[in-house]
Motif scaffolding. Structure first.
Motif, PDB file in Angstrom:
ATOM      1  N   THR A 236      -1.745   6.741  -5.140  1.00 19.31           N
ATOM      2  CA  THR A 236      -2.883   7.340  -4.447  1.00 19.31           C
ATOM      3  C   THR A 236      -2.542   7.626  -2.996  1.00 19.31           C
ATOM      4  OG1 THR A 236      -4.364   6.095  -5.886  1.00 19.31           O
ATOM      5  CG2 THR A 236      -5.314   7.017  -3.899  1.00 19.31           C
ATOM      6  N   MET A 237      -1.856   6.713  -2.362  1.00 16.00           N
ATOM      7  CA  MET A 237      -1.473   6.892  -0.962  1.00 16.00           C
ATOM      8  C   MET A 237      -0.561   8.097  -0.793  1.00 16.00           C
ATOM      9  SD  MET A 237      -1.368   5.898   2.146  1.00 16.00           S
ATOM     10  CE  MET A 237      -0.317   5.912   3.567  1.00 16.00           C
ATOM     11  N   TRP A 238       0.442   8.207  -1.648  1.00 16.54           N
ATOM     12  CA  TRP A 238       1.390   9.308  -1.527  1.00 16.54           C
ATOM     13  C   TRP A 238       0.749  10.645  -1.891  1.00 16.54           C
ATOM     14  CZ3 TRP A 238       5.191   8.805   1.519  1.00 16.54           C
ATOM     15  CH2 TRP A 238       5.773   7.551   1.705  1.00 16.54           C
TER      16      TRP A 238
ATOM     17  N   LEU B 202      -1.376  11.562   1.133  1.00 18.06           N
ATOM     18  CA  LEU B 202      -0.520  11.961   2.245  1.00 18.06           C
ATOM     19  C   LEU B 202       0.059  13.359   2.019  1.00 18.06           C
ATOM     20  CD1 LEU B 202       0.753  11.033   4.914  1.00 18.06           C
ATOM     21  CD2 LEU B 202       2.678  10.194   3.566  1.00 18.06           C
TER      22      LEU B 202
ATOM     23  N   SER C 205       1.680   2.806  -3.474  1.00 19.10           N
ATOM     24  CA  SER C 205       0.567   3.321  -4.255  1.00 19.10           C
ATOM     25  C   SER C 205       0.698   4.824  -4.467  1.00 19.10           C
ATOM     26  CB  SER C 205      -0.744   3.014  -3.524  1.00 19.10           C
ATOM     27  OG  SER C 205      -1.818   3.698  -4.112  1.00 19.10           O
TER      28      SER C 205
ATOM     29  N   LYS D 103      -9.174   3.106  -2.299  1.00 17.67           N
ATOM     30  CA  LYS D 103      -8.131   2.399  -3.045  1.00 17.67           C
ATOM     31  C   LYS D 103      -7.785   1.073  -2.366  1.00 17.67           C
ATOM     32  CE  LYS D 103      -4.494   1.970  -5.774  1.00 17.67           C
ATOM     33  NZ  LYS D 103      -4.498   1.896  -7.202  1.00 17.67           N
ATOM     34  N   HIS D 104      -7.703   1.089  -1.036  1.00 17.31           N
ATOM     35  CA  HIS D 104      -7.398  -0.136  -0.298  1.00 17.31           C
ATOM     36  C   HIS D 104      -8.509  -1.166  -0.477  1.00 17.31           C
ATOM     37  CE1 HIS D 104      -5.784  -2.745   2.742  1.00 17.31           C
ATOM     38  NE2 HIS D 104      -6.905  -2.691   3.430  1.00 17.31           N
TER      39      HIS D 104
ATOM     40  N   ILE E 295      -7.778   7.053   0.101  1.00 18.73           N
ATOM     41  CA  ILE E 295      -6.904   5.983   0.605  1.00 18.73           C
ATOM     42  C   ILE E 295      -7.718   4.740   0.929  1.00 18.73           C
ATOM     43  CG2 ILE E 295      -5.401   5.287   2.504  1.00 18.73           C
ATOM     44  CD1 ILE E 295      -4.507   8.203   2.684  1.00 18.73           C
TER      45      ILE E 295
ATOM     46  N   MET F 262       0.824  -1.190   0.000  1.00 22.77           N
ATOM     47  CA  MET F 262       0.000   0.000   0.000  1.00 22.77           C
ATOM     48  C   MET F 262       0.873   1.262   0.000  1.00 22.77           C
ATOM     49  SD  MET F 262      -3.331   0.635   2.182  1.00 22.77           S
ATOM     50  CE  MET F 262      -3.969   2.229   2.536  1.00 22.77           C
ATOM     51  N   LEU F 263       2.076   1.171   0.543  1.00 24.59           N
ATOM     52  CA  LEU F 263       2.953   2.344   0.557  1.00 24.59           C
ATOM     53  C   LEU F 263       3.514   2.680  -0.816  1.00 24.59           C
ATOM     54  CD1 LEU F 263       4.919   1.814   3.884  1.00 24.59           C
ATOM     55  CD2 LEU F 263       3.095   3.444   3.429  1.00 24.59           C
TER      56      LEU F 263
END
Length: 78
Positions: free
Chosen positions: A6-8, A11, A4, A45-46, A42, A1-2
């Motif tokens: 989308t995650m960044w 964040l 991704s 997406k998960h 987030i 997941m890190l």
């Protein structure tokens, strides 16, 4: 997941918005209008990736052919 994007992106949005709120460049209400969708992205997406992984595992399990177990033959003692 890190890994991704989308995650960044989410964040970065949260950190940038928090900085803008702290420096009084935007109000708390404006900041929440940015932070809440970023956090929702987030979780969405998960959930989508988790569903895709589960569906792929189900397809692999359904497509694999498992041999039928062989019955053991027991000889009678005479």
């Amino acid at each position: 997941m890190l890994r991704s994007k989308t995650m960044w992106a989410a964040l970065t949005t949260c950190v940038g918005t928090a900085a803008a709120i702290m420096t009084n460049e935007m109000t708390l209400a404006e900041g929440l209008n940015l932070i809440v969708p970023a956090i929702l992205a987030i979780f969405l997406k998960h959930a989508v990736s988790k569903t895709q992984d589960t569906a792929q595992a189900a397809v692999e399990a359904a497509s694999s052919v498992s041999p039928t177990p062989k019955k053991k033959v027991v000889k009678k003692a005479s």
